[in-house]
Design an enzyme around this catalytic site. Structure first.
Site, short mmCIF file in Angstrom:
data_model
loop_
_atom_site.label_atom_id
_atom_site.label_comp_id
_atom_site.label_asym_id
_atom_site.label_seq_id
_atom_site.Cartn_x
_atom_site.Cartn_y
_atom_site.Cartn_z
N HIS A 108 -5.80 -17.25 -5.01
CA HIS A 108 -6.17 -18.42 -4.95
C HIS A 108 -4.93 -19.20 -4.89
CE1 HIS A 108 -10.14 -18.05 -6.64
NE2 HIS A 108 -9.58 -17.12 -7.50
N ALA A 156 0.15 4.85 -11.40
CA ALA A 156 -1.24 4.53 -12.10
C ALA A 156 -0.99 3.21 -12.79
CB ALA A 156 -1.80 5.61 -12.92
N THR A 161 3.59 -5.95 -5.71
CA THR A 161 3.78 -7.47 -5.23
C THR A 161 4.67 -7.34 -3.95
OG1 THR A 161 5.78 -7.66 -6.55
CG2 THR A 161 3.59 -8.29 -7.40
N LYS A 162 5.38 -6.23 -3.64
CA LYS A 162 6.19 -6.26 -2.32
C LYS A 162 5.99 -4.83 -1.60
CE LYS A 162 9.69 -9.48 -4.42
NZ LYS A 162 10.53 -9.66 -5.25
N ARG A 179 12.18 6.49 -8.01
CA ARG A 179 12.84 7.35 -7.26
C ARG A 179 12.57 7.37 -5.94
NH1 ARG A 179 10.43 13.40 -8.53
NH2 ARG A 179 8.35 12.65 -8.40
#
Length: 179
Positions: A108, A156, A161-162, A179
């Site tokens: 959104h 999990a 986001t990147k 790691r």
């Protein structure tokens, strides 16, 4: 009543999506041969030994490619874009995806805090790529424009986001390298 049922049947059969909310097609996912035939028809690519399990959702299947040996487990949600050709999801071969994973290609818009988010529309779609051999842990969220590298691991419950480089392990919210 009959007209509504006929419209629902047509939507389920011809719609560009799969999921439990589409009962006229969803039942086919319980039978391997019927499931394969349905998925090969709906998805942009549906690789050898790929499986789309009952209880999973795919929105805009024609923008989603699943490689060989990819299993989409129950409660997983793949949200590609029907209005933006960049809004694709590509999952390469031998990718492991846990149950409840969500993958999004758009979000959104929120540019004007004086206006309801509902009225602001959506951001432009960005493709999501999950490279060969990656492992996405259960209940992870992959946001628009992300690439998960070859043989990378997403723990999990992580929120990605990147981009995640190849052969690394990322966990958390937001996902960070461990790691």
């Amino acid at each position: 009543m009959i007209r509504n049922l006929l419209d629902k049947y047509k939507f389920d059969i011809h719609g560009d999506r799969l999921g439990p909310d589409l009962p006229f097609t969803h039942w086919r996912l319980y039978f391997n041969k019927l499931s394969d035939k349905l998925c090969k028809k709906k998805f942009k690519r549906f690789g050898l030994n790929a499986s789309f399990r009952p209880g999973a959702y795919a929105i805009t299947c024609s923008q989603i490619s699943l490689g060989n040996n990819v299993v989409i487990r129950p409660l997983t949600m793949l949200f590609a874009s029907s209005i933006d050709p960049n809004g694709t999801i590509t999952i390469e071969d031998n990718v492991l995806i846990g149950s409840g994973v969500h993958i999004y290609v758009s979000n959104h818009e929120f540019k004007n805090n004086n206006k309801d988010i509902f009225s602001q529309g959506h951001q432009s779609a960005l493709p999501v790529f999950i490279k060969k051999g990656a492992w996405i842990g259960a209940n992870s969220i992959i946001l628009p424009g992300v690439t998960i590298g070859t043989n990378a691991v997403v723990g999990a419950g992580s929120v990605v986001t990147k981009d995640i480089p190849a052969r690394t392990v990322f966990v958390g919210n937001p996902a960070m390298k461990i790691r």
